[in-house]
Scaffold this motif. Sequence first.
Motif, PDB file in Angstrom:
ATOM      1  N   ASP A 120     105.230  55.571  40.647  1.00  0.00           N
ATOM      2  CA  ASP A 120     104.026  55.478  39.804  1.00  0.00           C
ATOM      3  C   ASP A 120     104.145  54.420  38.697  1.00  0.00           C
ATOM      4  N   THR A 169      98.169  61.948  45.189  1.00  0.00           N
ATOM      5  CA  THR A 169      98.494  60.907  44.217  1.00  0.00           C
ATOM      6  C   THR A 169      98.309  61.486  42.820  1.00  0.00           C
ATOM      7  N   HIS A 170      98.848  60.793  41.858  1.00  0.00           N
ATOM      8  CA  HIS A 170      98.671  61.277  40.488  1.00  0.00           C
ATOM      9  C   HIS A 170      97.191  61.264  40.091  1.00  0.00           C
ATOM     10  N   GLU A 171      96.479  60.302  40.617  1.00  0.00           N
ATOM     11  CA  GLU A 171      95.041  60.265  40.330  1.00  0.00           C
ATOM     12  C   GLU A 171      94.351  61.503  40.911  1.00  0.00           C
ATOM     13  N   GLU A 172      94.732  61.853  42.120  1.00  0.00           N
ATOM     14  CA  GLU A 172      94.128  63.036  42.752  1.00  0.00           C
ATOM     15  C   GLU A 172      94.494  64.307  42.001  1.00  0.00           C
ATOM     16  N   GLU A 197      92.499  64.532  38.864  1.00  0.00           N
ATOM     17  CA  GLU A 197      91.129  64.943  39.138  1.00  0.00           C
ATOM     18  C   GLU A 197      91.061  66.437  39.476  1.00  0.00           C
ATOM     19  N   LYS A 236     101.221  61.847  34.812  1.00  0.00           N
ATOM     20  CA  LYS A 236     102.406  60.988  34.932  1.00  0.00           C
ATOM     21  C   LYS A 236     103.563  61.528  34.107  1.00  0.00           C
ATOM     22  N   LEU A 289      95.183  61.156  33.407  1.00  0.00           N
ATOM     23  CA  LEU A 289      96.185  60.593  34.306  1.00  0.00           C
ATOM     24  C   LEU A 289      97.537  60.442  33.610  1.00  0.00           C
TER      25      LEU A 289
END
Lengths: 204, 285
Positions: free
Chosen positions: B19, A154-157, A160, A170, A166
């Motif tokens: 997203d 995911t973008h969050e992962e 991190e 994106k 973030l």
Amino acid sequence: MSDRTAAGAGGAARTSILHGAAAGDPNSVRACVDRFGALVWSLARRSSPTREDAEDAVQEVFLDLYRNGARYDATVASEATFVAMITRRRLIDRARRRSRRLDTEELDTEIGGPSANGPGADVCAEASMAARAIADLRPEQREVLLLSTVHGLTHEEIAEARNLPLGTVKTHARRGLIRLRELLGETASEGGTKPVAAKGGAPS
Amino acid sequence: MSLRDPRLDELLAGRALGDLDAEEARELEKLLVALPGGDDLSFDLTAAALDIATLEKIEPMPAHLAAKLVARDEPRIAEVTQLPKPRPRPPLLPWLAAAAAILLALFGWWPRLSGQGPTPSQSGTSTTTNGTLAATTSLPPCPSTSSSAPIPKPLAAQREELLAKAKDVVKIDWKAAAKEPSAATASGDVVWSSTEQRGFMRFHGLAPNDSKLTQYQLWIFDQDQDDKYPVDGGVFDIDPSTGDVIVPIVAKIAAKHPKLFAITIEKPGGVVVSGRGHIVLTAGI
């Protein structure tokens, strides 16, 4: 492709496996599973935490295909592209649902990692063309897109893992996709591909 | 196209990537209402093309699942008739033709999966011993102009053919990293053609690995790319029973002007970015 009947540019009806499956034709349904099953299954396996989850995803994808197959337009994309797009949307939806619930399932150990069983020496020229387009992206865009697509992060992962905000992740992903779309267009304009979808006199 | 609202493209890209937040989704909905020709799926299709181009393994759907999909069709037929009709599309964009060509070319072989040939999921390894292609090493084949499945040549023959025919082919010997036990007795070479975007590695004496613990991974450093981001050339194993091994090079993205090939030891499945803490062999051009 024998399964596609290109018509004029006026939007006349076209026959395809997807149209047939959407209409409930049993032979088309069978052909749809035969032809696109491997693609859908492979995409689902790559994005699903378990084999069982992938099986569920595949069933949902095919229901989506049957429900939306009538929307397929041969002048816009190949059936494979359309199928991959439907698959992608379903997989994104499932990933969202997964992220909303506390996940206590154990993940398959092989998830996300590249396989030793890659395309081998038979790297197709056409695949290389797509790969070249990816290679022409800015490194940060390419990395984010590949981490997201190939490794299912995911973008969050990604944020991190790469220690990035973030919003930056994106932006890299979106701009990377925008650029990729442009590059594929440039490749086609240079005559690097056969415009298969234009066979029926579709507008260019 | 130049008159398009860049914000619309950004939001369409976000939708394709999955997203968008709720506010962005609402914003996109409003913009799409005003878009001539209705919704624009080009970003979704680009993302789909990316998905397929980066698939590293195509495996047939399990038979029981395929049977279930076909069998469950009957009760579904009644519910598929109330779909909205397709909206008029904008003129065909050139890139869509490209994506279609790529994907049709890539997957023109699908029907053959149900035939008699070996399937990718049966593949044990992409390496071969003494250049002999194992019977089960059948990976997504190139589209063939004939209707029959292509019969791959042994890797040794493919390598020789590349050496003989590719005008820009290079052949470089491996150099073992200093004090690296895995490569203490290793030798071999890399053969690569940038125009063909393929190549082969030969190894002799490279230490066998336990694929449950580690795998060898190839990295290609390209003049056109930042050294921080070498091209991932894929992972491979050295089987304990092997002598000379030939490994096809499978670059995940194009390497136009390679300057260095490097082998590292990584966790099973490889890594996206190597820590480069365990370099085994290098071959510089």
